[in-house]
Write an enzyme that holds these catalytic residues in place. Structure first.
Site, PDB file in Angstrom:
ATOM      1  N   HIS A  98      -3.768   1.990   6.505  1.00 43.18           N
ATOM      2  CA  HIS A  98      -3.252   2.393   5.192  1.00 43.18           C
ATOM      3  C   HIS A  98      -2.970   3.888   5.270  1.00 43.18           C
ATOM      4  O   HIS A  98      -3.692   4.628   5.947  1.00 43.18           O
ATOM      5  CB  HIS A  98      -4.276   2.242   4.072  1.00 43.18           C
ATOM      6  CG  HIS A  98      -4.798   0.864   3.816  1.00 43.18           C
ATOM      7  ND1 HIS A  98      -5.788   0.296   4.552  1.00 43.18           N
ATOM      8  CD2 HIS A  98      -4.460  -0.046   2.867  1.00 43.18           C
ATOM      9  CE1 HIS A  98      -6.061  -0.911   4.067  1.00 43.18           C
ATOM     10  NE2 HIS A  98      -5.271  -1.146   3.056  1.00 43.18           N
ATOM     11  N   ASP A 101      -6.074   5.905   4.882  1.00 40.57           N
ATOM     12  CA  ASP A 101      -7.071   5.839   5.975  1.00 40.57           C
ATOM     13  C   ASP A 101      -6.751   6.907   7.004  1.00 40.57           C
ATOM     14  O   ASP A 101      -7.637   7.483   7.628  1.00 40.57           O
ATOM     15  CB  ASP A 101      -6.988   4.539   6.798  1.00 40.57           C
ATOM     16  CG  ASP A 101      -7.028   3.285   5.992  1.00 40.57           C
ATOM     17  OD1 ASP A 101      -7.610   3.308   4.909  1.00 40.57           O
ATOM     18  OD2 ASP A 101      -6.472   2.271   6.484  1.00 40.57           O
ATOM     19  N   GLU A 229       0.209 -10.020   1.370  1.00 42.35           N
ATOM     20  CA  GLU A 229      -1.082 -10.596   1.759  1.00 42.35           C
ATOM     21  C   GLU A 229      -1.728 -11.239   0.528  1.00 42.35           C
ATOM     22  O   GLU A 229      -2.246 -10.536  -0.335  1.00 42.35           O
ATOM     23  CB  GLU A 229      -1.967  -9.486   2.342  1.00 42.35           C
ATOM     24  CG  GLU A 229      -3.289 -10.000   2.846  1.00 42.35           C
ATOM     25  CD  GLU A 229      -4.094  -8.901   3.540  1.00 42.35           C
ATOM     26  OE1 GLU A 229      -3.509  -8.057   4.242  1.00 42.35           O
ATOM     27  OE2 GLU A 229      -5.323  -8.899   3.352  1.00 42.35           O
ATOM     28  N   GLU A 265      -4.998 -14.056   5.315  1.00 37.11           N
ATOM     29  CA  GLU A 265      -6.339 -13.628   5.739  1.00 37.11           C
ATOM     30  C   GLU A 265      -7.340 -14.770   5.566  1.00 37.11           C
ATOM     31  O   GLU A 265      -7.397 -15.415   4.513  1.00 37.11           O
ATOM     32  CB  GLU A 265      -6.782 -12.411   4.917  1.00 37.11           C
ATOM     33  CG  GLU A 265      -8.196 -11.971   5.254  1.00 37.11           C
ATOM     34  CD  GLU A 265      -8.516 -10.573   4.740  1.00 37.11           C
ATOM     35  OE1 GLU A 265      -7.619  -9.704   4.789  1.00 37.11           O
ATOM     36  OE2 GLU A 265      -9.655 -10.357   4.296  1.00 37.11           O
ATOM     37  N   HIS A 268      -9.574 -14.605   2.468  1.00 32.29           N
ATOM     38  CA  HIS A 268      -8.842 -14.796   1.218  1.00 32.29           C
ATOM     39  C   HIS A 268      -8.522 -16.277   1.009  1.00 32.29           C
ATOM     40  O   HIS A 268      -8.547 -16.770  -0.122  1.00 32.29           O
ATOM     41  CB  HIS A 268      -7.540 -13.992   1.217  1.00 32.29           C
ATOM     42  CG  HIS A 268      -7.735 -12.518   1.381  1.00 32.29           C
ATOM     43  ND1 HIS A 268      -6.689 -11.629   1.392  1.00 32.29           N
ATOM     44  CD2 HIS A 268      -8.849 -11.771   1.535  1.00 32.29           C
ATOM     45  CE1 HIS A 268      -7.146 -10.397   1.546  1.00 32.29           C
ATOM     46  NE2 HIS A 268      -8.459 -10.464   1.646  1.00 32.29           N
ATOM     47  N   ASP A 293      -4.630 -11.805   9.016  1.00 25.05           N
ATOM     48  CA  ASP A 293      -5.805 -10.944   9.042  1.00 25.05           C
ATOM     49  C   ASP A 293      -6.961 -11.869   9.399  1.00 25.05           C
ATOM     50  O   ASP A 293      -7.289 -12.790   8.639  1.00 25.05           O
ATOM     51  CB  ASP A 293      -6.047 -10.283   7.681  1.00 25.05           C
ATOM     52  CG  ASP A 293      -5.309  -8.958   7.551  1.00 25.05           C
ATOM     53  OD1 ASP A 293      -4.486  -8.649   8.440  1.00 25.05           O
ATOM     54  OD2 ASP A 293      -5.561  -8.241   6.567  1.00 25.05           O
ATOM     55  N   ASP A 304     -15.463 -11.544  -0.320  1.00 25.46           N
ATOM     56  CA  ASP A 304     -14.619 -11.321   0.854  1.00 25.46           C
ATOM     57  C   ASP A 304     -15.453 -10.449   1.803  1.00 25.46           C
ATOM     58  O   ASP A 304     -15.303  -9.230   1.821  1.00 25.46           O
ATOM     59  CB  ASP A 304     -13.351 -10.588   0.391  1.00 25.46           C
ATOM     60  CG  ASP A 304     -12.340 -10.410   1.490  1.00 25.46           C
ATOM     61  OD1 ASP A 304     -12.428 -11.106   2.504  1.00 25.46           O
ATOM     62  OD2 ASP A 304     -11.440  -9.568   1.312  1.00 25.46           O
ATOM     63  N   ASP A 306     -15.560 -10.144   5.024  1.00 27.94           N
ATOM     64  CA  ASP A 306     -14.861  -9.524   6.159  1.00 27.94           C
ATOM     65  C   ASP A 306     -15.720  -9.418   7.418  1.00 27.94           C
ATOM     66  O   ASP A 306     -15.754  -8.368   8.072  1.00 27.94           O
ATOM     67  CB  ASP A 306     -14.366  -8.108   5.783  1.00 27.94           C
ATOM     68  CG  ASP A 306     -13.241  -8.129   4.773  1.00 27.94           C
ATOM     69  OD1 ASP A 306     -12.489  -9.105   4.742  1.00 27.94           O
ATOM     70  OD2 ASP A 306     -13.112  -7.149   4.013  1.00 27.94           O
ATOM     71  N   ASP A 336      -9.151  -7.584  10.360  1.00 29.97           N
ATOM     72  CA  ASP A 336      -9.552  -7.026   9.069  1.00 29.97           C
ATOM     73  C   ASP A 336     -11.021  -7.422   8.886  1.00 29.97           C
ATOM     74  O   ASP A 336     -11.365  -8.252   8.045  1.00 29.97           O
ATOM     75  CB  ASP A 336      -8.661  -7.586   7.962  1.00 29.97           C
ATOM     76  CG  ASP A 336      -8.813  -6.816   6.660  1.00 29.97           C
ATOM     77  OD1 ASP A 336      -9.736  -5.991   6.579  1.00 29.97           O
ATOM     78  OD2 ASP A 336      -8.011  -7.044   5.741  1.00 29.97           O
TER      79      ASP A 336
HETATM   80  C1  XLS Z   1      -8.567  -6.631   1.216  1.00 36.59           C
HETATM   81  C2  XLS Z   1      -7.408  -6.742   2.094  1.00 36.59           C
HETATM   82  C3  XLS Z   1      -6.928  -5.430   2.701  1.00 36.59           C
HETATM   83  C4  XLS Z   1      -5.548  -5.606   3.247  1.00 36.59           C
HETATM   84  C5  XLS Z   1      -4.787  -4.349   3.441  1.00 36.59           C
HETATM   85  O1  XLS Z   1      -9.228  -7.615   0.884  1.00 36.59           O
HETATM   86  O2  XLS Z   1      -7.690  -7.683   3.093  1.00 36.59           O
HETATM   87  O3  XLS Z   1      -7.832  -4.999   3.666  1.00 36.59           O
HETATM   88  O4  XLS Z   1      -5.564  -6.306   4.453  1.00 36.59           O
HETATM   89  O5  XLS Z   1      -4.622  -3.634   2.281  1.00 36.59           O
HETATM   90 NI    NI Z   2      -6.548  -8.042   4.799  1.00 31.84          NI
HETATM   91 NI    NI Z   3      -9.524  -8.938   2.605  1.00 30.12          NI
END
Ligand code: XLS
Ligand code: NI
Ligand code: NI
Length: 433
Positions: A98, A101, A229, A265, A268, A293, A304, A306, A336
């Site tokens: 991003h 980031d 996404e 993702e 998600h 992702d 989420d 991750d 991700d």
């Molecule tokens: C958040 C998203 C984020 C996107 C990019 O849940 O996965 O990380 O991949 O903005």
């Molecule tokens: Ni993501």
């Molecule tokens: Ni996410």
């Protein structure tokens, strides 16, 4: 970079190695169905979880002490050094980031832009030196308080314009760095309560914003893919890009279904009540499959989370549907995924990626074996074989109507139900994982 000083580049050492920082399955050059593993998987390391996230959770503060943390351009340069050192150790071909980031937010949009351009220059040099490429860039339109009520869907048009400026800059930088895609994740494009929300207006704003992104892509000659996404909720109660099917509906409504694809993702998909492979198969069926992702959620927490993927049979099935859809073109697998907040040693960051990459490689080998065997494809083809008959094709092509089909059904013998053979197919899958 001294932070990783005692960590050697990760090598493939085979399935039986007990070296915790070696690949057991990932051999980038190994040929699988006519392409190398690296070309199939197109692995990217993400900037935000791996180099920016401090280890906070809703109840606690920073647990990670990374020497590159800080809000200055010098810190951003040190972070870029750490990131590219990590890519070198892992031998991975892509990264993602991003805008916020990569470079600190400045006091004005102009300053933000200058900071981002300064880091883009650093990236450009490091990419040329290492051969690492950009899978995608994106803009963070969700962290700053100005975006608390959304970016494109904000009730205040001044914020809509501010978001436009931020996305324009992020697209310019992605284009400059030769990014393969540009991603839009609308973390706050939704609502906290319907009571204060004009949904029709917000959906129209979102469609207009997306159309401007596509227009700008063509204006600057960016040849990458624009990706949305989907995510159903979190941080907001409801997000408009709920899942792949919902995104397709939005795209169609604004005439963008041939311009925009999806970045799916794992976590998600699970939050939306689907499986990862369901979302991949839906996108493939609708012609909008773009990128992934890759991560996993904790199945109990409803968040989420991750986490790094570690379930090879689940990943194998997802990759099976990706291979059946023709594989990635501009997309790839972006990690991700983030460490747990107690994993504070440098080795933890490397080991987490090694495990995730091996899970993908092993999943790819299983998926390729499934495709090559053809058992599932054959079973599915057999299940629909009746549609090969002339009259059935005609019916689908629109050359029959309810009355003509009724006449045919009345004079035909009673149709015979056939087994769906689910358990046999599940057992078949288990031969390959
Ligand atoms: C958040 C998203 C984020 C996107 C990019 O849940 O996965 O990380 O991949 O903005
Ligand atoms: Ni993501
Ligand atoms: Ni996410």
């Amino acid at each position: 970079m001294s932070y990783f000083a005692d960590i050697e580049p990760v090598r493939f050492k085979g399935r039986d190695t007990d070296d915790p920082l070696a690949y057991r399955f990932y051999e980038p050059g190994r040929q699988v169905m006519g392409k190398s593993m690296a070309e199939h998987l197109r692995i990217a390391i993400c900037y935000w979880h791996s180099f920016v996230w401090p280890g906070t959770d809703p109840f606690g503060g920073q647990t990670f002490e990374r020497p590159w943390f800080g809000d200055t351009i010098d810190a951003a340069r040190a972070k870029a050094d750490a990131a590219f050192a990590t890519f070198r150790i892992l031998g991975t071909p892509f990264f993602t980031f991003h805008d916020r980031d990569a470079a600190p937010e400045g006091a004005s949009l102009k300053e933000c832009r200058a900071n981002l351009d300064a880091i883009a220059e650093v990236f450009e040099a490091k990419m040329a030196e290492t051969g690492v490429k950009l899978l995608w860039g994106t803009a963070n339109l969700f962290s700053h308080r100005r975006y608390m009520a959304g970016a494109a869907t904000n009730p205040d048009p001044a914020i809509f314009a501010y978001a436009a400026a931020q996305v324009k800059a992020a697209m310019d930088v992605t284009h400059r760095l030769g990014g393969a895609n540009y991603v839009l994740w609308g973390g706050r494009e939704g609502y906290e309560t319907l009571l204060n929300t004009d949904m029709k207006r917000e959906l129209d704003q979102m469609g207009r914003f997306l159309s401007m992104v596509v227009e700008y892509k063509h204006r600057i000659g960016f040849s990458g893919t624009i990706l949305i996404e989907p995510k159903p909720q979190e941080p907001t109660k409801h997000q408009y890009d709920y899942d792949v099917a919902t995104v397709f509906g939005l795209l169609q409504r604004f005439g963008l279904e041939r311009e925009v694809k999806v970045n799916i993702e794992t976590g998600h998909a699970v939050l939306a009540g689907h499986s990862f492979e369901h979302e991949i198969a839906t996108a493939a069926a609708l012609g909008i499959f773009g990128s992934c992702d890759i991560n996993r959620n904790d199945y109990q927490s409803g968040w989420d989370t991750d986490q790094f993927p570690n379930n090879h049979p689940e990943v194998a099935l997802a990759i099976y549907y990706i291979l059946r859809a023709g594989g990635f073109t501009t997309g790839g697998f972006n990690f991700d995924a983030k460490l747990r907040r107690q994993s504070i040693e440098p080795q933890d960051l490397i080991a987490a990626h090694v495990g995730g990459i091996d899970t993908l490689a092993r999943g790819l080998l299983s998926a390729a074996a499934m495709v090559e065997d053809g058992g599932l494809e054959g079973a599915v083809a057999d299940r629909y074989a009746g549609w090969e008959a002339d009259w059935a094709r005609e019916a689908l092509a629109g050359r029959s109507d309810l009355a003509s089909l009724a006449a045919r059904a009345e004079s035909a013998p009673e149709p015979q139900p056939r087994s769906g053979r689910q358990e046999r197919l599940e057992n078949w899958v288990n031969r390959f994982v």
